[in-house]
Design a protein around this motif. Structure first.
Motif, PDB file in Angstrom:
ATOM      1  N   ASP A 131      27.380  24.890 101.110  1.00 38.04           N
ATOM      2  CA  ASP A 131      26.243  24.286  99.949  1.00 38.04           C
ATOM      3  C   ASP A 131      27.133  23.724  98.903  1.00 38.04           C
ATOM      4  O   ASP A 131      28.442  23.869  98.631  1.00 38.04           O
ATOM      5  CB  ASP A 131      25.600  25.602  99.388  1.00 38.04           C
ATOM      6  N   ARG A 132      26.549  22.626  98.330  1.00 40.06           N
ATOM      7  CA  ARG A 132      27.353  21.737  97.507  1.00 40.06           C
ATOM      8  C   ARG A 132      27.720  22.350  96.100  1.00 40.06           C
ATOM      9  O   ARG A 132      28.775  21.917  95.637  1.00 40.06           O
ATOM     10  CB  ARG A 132      26.333  20.741  97.289  1.00 40.06           C
ATOM     11  N   THR A 146      30.347   6.332  86.568  1.00 39.75           N
ATOM     12  CA  THR A 146      29.054   7.231  86.556  1.00 39.75           C
ATOM     13  C   THR A 146      28.421   7.080  88.074  1.00 39.75           C
ATOM     14  O   THR A 146      27.984   8.135  88.342  1.00 39.75           O
ATOM     15  CB  THR A 146      27.984   6.767  85.752  1.00 39.75           C
ATOM     16  N   LEU A 147      28.183   6.137  88.547  1.00 45.43           N
ATOM     17  CA  LEU A 147      27.360   5.973  90.004  1.00 45.43           C
ATOM     18  C   LEU A 147      28.474   6.616  91.082  1.00 45.43           C
ATOM     19  O   LEU A 147      27.687   7.020  91.766  1.00 45.43           O
ATOM     20  CB  LEU A 147      27.468   4.228  90.243  1.00 45.43           C
ATOM     21  N   VAL A 170      29.283  11.184  94.883  1.00 48.46           N
ATOM     22  CA  VAL A 170      29.959  12.429  95.416  1.00 48.46           C
ATOM     23  C   VAL A 170      29.201  13.778  95.262  1.00 48.46           C
ATOM     24  O   VAL A 170      29.357  14.290  96.300  1.00 48.46           O
ATOM     25  CB  VAL A 170      30.861  12.596  94.418  1.00 48.46           C
ATOM     26  N   ARG A 171      27.908  13.548  94.473  1.00 45.90           N
ATOM     27  CA  ARG A 171      27.075  14.872  94.550  1.00 45.90           C
ATOM     28  C   ARG A 171      26.451  15.194  95.960  1.00 45.90           C
ATOM     29  O   ARG A 171      26.204  16.101  96.168  1.00 45.90           O
ATOM     30  CB  ARG A 171      25.941  14.498  93.271  1.00 45.90           C
ATOM     31  N   PHE A 172      26.438  14.062  96.819  1.00 48.62           N
ATOM     32  CA  PHE A 172      25.858  14.097  97.976  1.00 48.62           C
ATOM     33  C   PHE A 172      26.998  14.042  99.196  1.00 48.62           C
ATOM     34  O   PHE A 172      26.509  14.140 100.274  1.00 48.62           O
ATOM     35  CB  PHE A 172      24.845  13.147  98.251  1.00 48.62           C
ATOM     36  N   MET A 173      28.186  14.183  98.571  1.00 48.25           N
ATOM     37  CA  MET A 173      29.284  14.377  99.730  1.00 48.25           C
ATOM     38  C   MET A 173      29.383  15.771 100.076  1.00 48.25           C
ATOM     39  O   MET A 173      29.323  16.696  99.370  1.00 48.25           O
ATOM     40  CB  MET A 173      30.396  13.546  99.437  1.00 48.25           C
ATOM     41  N   PRO A 174      30.115  16.154 101.403  1.00 49.10           N
ATOM     42  CA  PRO A 174      30.352  17.314 101.763  1.00 49.10           C
ATOM     43  C   PRO A 174      31.630  17.941 100.753  1.00 49.10           C
ATOM     44  O   PRO A 174      32.249  17.247 100.264  1.00 49.10           O
ATOM     45  CB  PRO A 174      30.989  17.403 103.227  1.00 49.10           C
TER      46      PRO A 174
END
Length: 321
Positions: A2-3, A242-243, A248-252
């Motif tokens: 989980d992230r 920021t982008l 990165v939030r959606f990276m493993p």
């Protein structure tokens, strides 16, 4: 995984006793790139205090051997982070740091200021550019980590909380930031080194320099007499970071730690190194170390009860592959 698994893991640890493990997770798995950038900028802004910047210029290390000096600083801190403040290698790294600092007449206030930047800047960077904010639990842990390191460095009057560190840092900068030609030379040399790091080396040097200055606040820019980037350039530069955080939030989740020595920025020791050999060994204009023998706050391998002398330095050779 989980992230948010690593956040849950740090939440399960005690920031008063497990601060080293929490700090290690944050710096090598959860925010390795962000914390490396934040600490680099933390060190950079200390140059704007003339007593610090001028001393660094006088040593010649940050203008004549800037890559090595960058690597040595990162690798010494890396050894402490990886192995622990009270481990054999950690103590060896802290003693190496103390011996270097002890060769110069550095006031406690400057030492405390540098320490404060290492506490405050990662928190501010991650709040602005990270894929998530640090929790209060994590901030307490990282603050305790640097408080302990500061104590082993013999620094006095160390603040207790991140807010106290921030108040000290901000007031110290407001009072001491000023232009110094030597400090400016150190800043210029550091920015030039930044342009050689992958993937920066693929972009025009001018673009990297402008991007870097766009991340600096006006007080820092003015202290170096750097030209302030216009609002559009600043907005685009900061928006890009920021982008990145949103991506990165959606990276493993990083499953294995990444330490500084594994980064492509560190290039001085392709065949490996020993912690005891890192850094500088000043001879000219040097005074006796501030923490000779057992006086070093980073304990040696002796026993005060038995009166045995300090043992030989611990070998901490690291092979780079």
């Amino acid at each position: 995984m989980d992230r948010y698994a690593l956040r849950d893991k740090t939440a399960s640890l005690d920031p008063e006793t497990d601060y080293e493990e929490i700090s290690r997770i944050l710096a090598t798995q959860e925010f390795p790139w962000d914390i490396n950038q934040a600490l680099s900028f933390a060190l950079f802004r200390t140059y704007a205090v003339p007593s610090i910047g001028a001393l660094l210029f006088a040593t010649g290390e940050f203008t004549e051997r800037v890559q090595k000096r960058y690597d040595d600083t990162g690798l010494i801190l890396d050894a402490i982070l990886e192995h622990g403040l009270t481990s054999d290698r950690g103590r060896s790294a802290v003693r190496r740091m103390n011996n270097m600092h002890g060769s110069y007449d550095i006031p406690n206030s400057d030492m405390l200021y540098v320490l404060s930047t290492f506490v405050v800047m990662p928190v501010r960077w991650i709040e602005q550019y990270g894929w998530r904010s640090l929790t209060a639990h994590e901030i307490t842990a990282t603050t305790n980590y640097y408080r302990k390191m500061g104590a082993l460095m013999g620094i006095k009057d160390i603040p207790s909380t991140v807010d106290d560190f921030a108040d000290f840092m901000d007031s110290y900068e407001a009072e001491h930031f000023a232009y110094d030609a030597g400090a400016r030379a150190v800043a210029d040399s550091t920015l030039a080194l930044l342009c050689t790091f992958p993937p920066n080396d693929k972009a025009p040097k001018r673009a990297i320099e402008v991007f870097s200055r766009s991340l600096m606040d006006d007080a820092l820019l003015d202290a170096f007499r750097y030209r302030r980037p216009n609002r559009v350039v600043r907005f685009l530069s900061r928006r890009a970071l920021t982008l990145r955080g949103k991506v990165v939030r959606f990276m493993p989740v990083r499953a294995t730690p990444m330490f500084a020595r594994e980064l492509p920025n560190f290039r001085s020791y392709p065949g490996g190194y020993e912690v005891e050999d890192l850094g500088t060994f000043p001879r000219d204009n040097a005074r006796p170390p501030a923490f000779p023998g057992n006086g070093c706050p980073a304990k040696h391998h002796d026993s005060k009860e038995t009166g045995t002398p300090p043992s030989a330095p611990v070998s901490a050779r690291v092979t780079v592959t």
